[in-house]
Scaffold this motif. Structure first.
Motif, PDB file in Angstrom:
ATOM      1  N   ILE A 123       0.857  -1.098   0.111  1.00 44.65           N
ATOM      2  CA  ILE A 123       0.153  -0.099   0.030  1.00 44.65           C
ATOM      3  C   ILE A 123       0.943   1.111  -0.119  1.00 44.65           C
ATOM      4  O   ILE A 123       2.072   1.180   0.565  1.00 44.65           O
ATOM      5  CB  ILE A 123      -1.273   0.005   1.046  1.00 44.65           C
ATOM      6  CG1 ILE A 123      -0.253  -0.078   2.324  1.00 44.65           C
ATOM      7  CG2 ILE A 123      -2.010  -1.129   1.293  1.00 44.65           C
ATOM      8  CD1 ILE A 123      -1.104  -0.016   3.845  1.00 44.65           C
ATOM      9  N   GLY A 124       0.346   2.282  -0.739  1.00 47.84           N
ATOM     10  CA  GLY A 124       1.045   3.455  -0.726  1.00 47.84           C
ATOM     11  C   GLY A 124       0.360   4.759  -1.493  1.00 47.84           C
ATOM     12  O   GLY A 124      -0.761   4.531  -1.441  1.00 47.84           O
ATOM     13  N   LYS A 159      -6.601   9.477   1.292  1.00 46.49           N
ATOM     14  CA  LYS A 159      -6.248   9.848   2.792  1.00 46.49           C
ATOM     15  C   LYS A 159      -4.946  10.334   3.081  1.00 46.49           C
ATOM     16  O   LYS A 159      -4.558  10.880   3.818  1.00 46.49           O
ATOM     17  CB  LYS A 159      -6.649   8.535   3.797  1.00 46.49           C
ATOM     18  CG  LYS A 159      -7.992   8.324   3.534  1.00 46.49           C
ATOM     19  CD  LYS A 159      -8.924   9.278   4.293  1.00 46.49           C
ATOM     20  CE  LYS A 159     -10.290   8.883   4.362  1.00 46.49           C
ATOM     21  NZ  LYS A 159     -10.944   9.975   5.068  1.00 46.49           N
ATOM     22  N   LEU A 160      -4.070   9.581   2.299  1.00 44.94           N
ATOM     23  CA  LEU A 160      -2.465  10.129   2.223  1.00 44.94           C
ATOM     24  C   LEU A 160      -2.296  11.553   2.245  1.00 44.94           C
ATOM     25  O   LEU A 160      -1.505  12.359   2.746  1.00 44.94           O
ATOM     26  CB  LEU A 160      -1.713   9.051   1.508  1.00 44.94           C
ATOM     27  CG  LEU A 160      -1.323   7.618   1.961  1.00 44.94           C
ATOM     28  CD1 LEU A 160      -0.812   6.966   0.602  1.00 44.94           C
ATOM     29  CD2 LEU A 160      -0.497   7.912   3.055  1.00 44.94           C
ATOM     30  N   ILE A 164      -2.844  12.074   6.127  1.00 43.59           N
ATOM     31  CA  ILE A 164      -1.511  11.573   6.608  1.00 43.59           C
ATOM     32  C   ILE A 164      -0.534  12.464   6.423  1.00 43.59           C
ATOM     33  O   ILE A 164       0.388  12.611   7.170  1.00 43.59           O
ATOM     34  CB  ILE A 164      -1.451  10.126   6.444  1.00 43.59           C
ATOM     35  CG1 ILE A 164      -2.831   9.496   6.642  1.00 43.59           C
ATOM     36  CG2 ILE A 164      -0.151   9.755   7.120  1.00 43.59           C
ATOM     37  CD1 ILE A 164      -2.875   8.027   6.244  1.00 43.59           C
ATOM     38  N   GLU A 165      -0.416  12.821   5.337  1.00 42.40           N
ATOM     39  CA  GLU A 165       0.600  13.993   4.715  1.00 42.40           C
ATOM     40  C   GLU A 165       0.655  15.055   5.590  1.00 42.40           C
ATOM     41  O   GLU A 165       1.891  15.723   6.024  1.00 42.40           O
ATOM     42  CB  GLU A 165       0.465  14.089   3.244  1.00 42.40           C
ATOM     43  CG  GLU A 165       1.395  15.202   2.780  1.00 42.40           C
ATOM     44  CD  GLU A 165       2.785  14.141   2.562  1.00 42.40           C
ATOM     45  OE1 GLU A 165       3.755  14.787   2.457  1.00 42.40           O
ATOM     46  OE2 GLU A 165       2.618  13.095   1.966  1.00 42.40           O
ATOM     47  N   PHE A 166      -0.499  15.439   6.295  1.00 41.69           N
ATOM     48  CA  PHE A 166      -0.468  16.772   6.934  1.00 41.69           C
ATOM     49  C   PHE A 166      -0.288  16.500   8.547  1.00 41.69           C
ATOM     50  O   PHE A 166      -0.419  17.135   9.411  1.00 41.69           O
ATOM     51  CB  PHE A 166      -1.661  17.462   6.499  1.00 41.69           C
ATOM     52  CG  PHE A 166      -1.694  18.137   5.423  1.00 41.69           C
ATOM     53  CD1 PHE A 166      -1.234  19.257   5.095  1.00 41.69           C
ATOM     54  CD2 PHE A 166      -2.439  17.501   4.168  1.00 41.69           C
ATOM     55  CE1 PHE A 166      -1.091  19.586   3.874  1.00 41.69           C
ATOM     56  CE2 PHE A 166      -2.520  17.756   3.092  1.00 41.69           C
ATOM     57  CZ  PHE A 166      -1.868  18.983   2.680  1.00 41.69           C
ATOM     58  N   GLY A 167      -0.091  14.997   8.797  1.00 40.49           N
ATOM     59  CA  GLY A 167      -0.060  14.738  10.225  1.00 40.49           C
ATOM     60  C   GLY A 167      -1.245  14.477  11.013  1.00 40.49           C
ATOM     61  O   GLY A 167      -1.313  14.422  12.129  1.00 40.49           O
ATOM     62  N   ILE A 168      -2.304  14.496  10.115  1.00 42.05           N
ATOM     63  CA  ILE A 168      -3.751  14.231  10.458  1.00 42.05           C
ATOM     64  C   ILE A 168      -4.171  12.858  10.809  1.00 42.05           C
ATOM     65  O   ILE A 168      -4.124  12.269   9.535  1.00 42.05           O
ATOM     66  CB  ILE A 168      -4.784  14.792   9.648  1.00 42.05           C
ATOM     67  CG1 ILE A 168      -4.677  16.313   9.786  1.00 42.05           C
ATOM     68  CG2 ILE A 168      -6.196  14.649  10.239  1.00 42.05           C
ATOM     69  CD1 ILE A 168      -5.423  17.082   8.510  1.00 42.05           C
ATOM     70  N   ILE A 169      -4.029  12.213  11.957  1.00 44.01           N
ATOM     71  CA  ILE A 169      -4.134  10.758  11.970  1.00 44.01           C
ATOM     72  C   ILE A 169      -5.801  10.521  12.676  1.00 44.01           C
ATOM     73  O   ILE A 169      -6.008  11.055  13.778  1.00 44.01           O
ATOM     74  CB  ILE A 169      -3.210  10.212  13.204  1.00 44.01           C
ATOM     75  CG1 ILE A 169      -1.705  10.715  12.367  1.00 44.01           C
ATOM     76  CG2 ILE A 169      -3.392   8.701  13.174  1.00 44.01           C
ATOM     77  CD1 ILE A 169      -1.564   9.959  11.073  1.00 44.01           C
ATOM     78  N   LYS A 170      -6.495   9.899  12.048  1.00 43.96           N
ATOM     79  CA  LYS A 170      -7.792   9.726  12.365  1.00 43.96           C
ATOM     80  C   LYS A 170      -8.071   7.994  12.533  1.00 43.96           C
ATOM     81  O   LYS A 170      -7.674   7.357  11.638  1.00 43.96           O
ATOM     82  CB  LYS A 170      -8.703  10.179  11.504  1.00 43.96           C
ATOM     83  CG  LYS A 170      -8.818  11.593  11.206  1.00 43.96           C
ATOM     84  CD  LYS A 170      -9.889  11.829  10.035  1.00 43.96           C
ATOM     85  CE  LYS A 170      -9.997  13.498   9.974  1.00 43.96           C
ATOM     86  NZ  LYS A 170     -10.987  13.600   8.986  1.00 43.96           N
ATOM     87  N   CYS A 197       4.749   3.881   1.780  1.00 45.26           N
ATOM     88  CA  CYS A 197       4.761   5.304   1.823  1.00 45.26           C
ATOM     89  C   CYS A 197       5.323   5.595   3.044  1.00 45.26           C
ATOM     90  O   CYS A 197       5.045   5.109   4.225  1.00 45.26           O
ATOM     91  CB  CYS A 197       3.342   5.845   1.520  1.00 45.26           C
ATOM     92  SG  CYS A 197       3.355   7.653   1.961  1.00 45.26           S
ATOM     93  N   THR A 198       5.952   6.757   3.168  1.00 45.49           N
ATOM     94  CA  THR A 198       6.859   6.950   4.369  1.00 45.49           C
ATOM     95  C   THR A 198       6.005   7.549   5.296  1.00 45.49           C
ATOM     96  O   THR A 198       6.481   7.467   6.544  1.00 45.49           O
ATOM     97  CB  THR A 198       8.309   7.797   4.205  1.00 45.49           C
ATOM     98  OG1 THR A 198       7.956   9.028   3.263  1.00 45.49           O
ATOM     99  CG2 THR A 198       9.228   6.918   3.452  1.00 45.49           C
ATOM    100  N   GLU A 199       4.814   8.090   5.089  1.00 41.74           N
ATOM    101  CA  GLU A 199       3.998   8.622   6.008  1.00 41.74           C
ATOM    102  C   GLU A 199       3.158   7.345   6.819  1.00 41.74           C
ATOM    103  O   GLU A 199       2.469   7.795   7.851  1.00 41.74           O
ATOM    104  CB  GLU A 199       3.069   9.521   5.514  1.00 41.74           C
ATOM    105  CG  GLU A 199       3.406  10.885   5.636  1.00 41.74           C
ATOM    106  CD  GLU A 199       4.595  11.140   4.306  1.00 41.74           C
ATOM    107  OE1 GLU A 199       5.669  12.075   4.561  1.00 41.74           O
ATOM    108  OE2 GLU A 199       4.407  10.458   3.263  1.00 41.74           O
TER     109      GLU A 199
END
Length: 231
Positions: A123-124, A159-160, A164-170, A197-199
């Motif tokens: 996944i990525g 979603k990435l 997630i790219e913005f540090g938003i973790i739900k 994906c590194t995030e």
């Protein structure tokens, strides 16, 4: 010790993980206050995505190669790209690099081999899942790569780039990602999952369902420290 050069910013959150991770792993292996010298070129992730979306591979190679050359000019003795997606053109960039480069794909492949894994989910970003650069590297050593279904790929990508790219973790996003992983275990019989994906380790931070989740960032960091100290 060799001076480390990182093309970062792709995205910014994972670049912080690279810096902290390298320092932490180094301190686990070395005694005293010494730390490696790290040069980071923080690149514009929006430009990367524009070039990849357009499949403008020649300009992407030029764009990345210029940043590797800049790292070399600043004193780096080897370089890495702190992101999975740009590895679509890693071989072409490496061929133009004046210094050695370590591939996140190759290092993850070595780790999977050492774990005796044979069928891995990936996944990525949609670019990583739609391209074949992971498949080629892993196929060469007898490991199959399975990607999610098209609608799942689009969900993961959205979603990435929006959360997630913005540090938003739900938690709702985490649960949906885990449900995709569970389906791939049940229907595709994967024995591991590549967080390509590194995030992604920000939201999938541990193994689940009895299979390893391969954190490509952490694997890359281990290899960077090894190369830095000459192992």
């Amino acid at each position: 010790m060799k001076k480390i050069g990182i093309i970062g910013g792709l995205g910014p959150e994972s670049t912080i993980d690279y810096y902290k991770g390298i320092i932490n792993v180094f301190r686990q292996r070395e005694v005293g206050l010494a730390t490696p010298e790290i040069i980071i070129y923080s690149a514009d992730v929006s430009r990367l995505l524009e070039l990849v979306e357009a499949k403008d591979w020649n300009n992407l190679v030029d764009w990345l190669a210029k940043r590797v050359i800049a790292l070399h000019s600043a004193g780096a003795e080897f370089a890495v790209i702190g992101s999975n997606t740009p590895h679509i053109v890693f071989d072409e960039v490496k061929s133009r690099s004046p210094i050695p480069m370590l591939s996140i794909v190759d290092e993850t492949c070595k780790r999977a081999l050492s774990m005796k894994l044979r069928k891995l989910g990936l996944i990525g970003t949609k670019f990583t899942m739609e391209s074949d650069f992971f498949q080629k590297a892993f196929h060469n050593v007898g490991i199959s790569i399975i990607v999610p279904m098209k609608d799942e790929q689009q969900y993961i990508h959205n979603k990435l780039i929006s959360e997630i790219e913005f540090g938003i973790i739900k938690n709702s996003t985490r649960q949906e990602l885990l449900s995709i992983a569970k389906r791939m275990i049940d229907e595709d019989s994967i024995d591991g999952l590549i967080l390509g994906c590194t995030e992604l380790p920000m939201i999938l931070d541990k193994d689940e369902y009895g299979i390893p989740f391969l954190n490509t960032t952490a694997i890359h960091i281990d290899s960077i420290v090894d190369y830095c100290i000459g192992n």
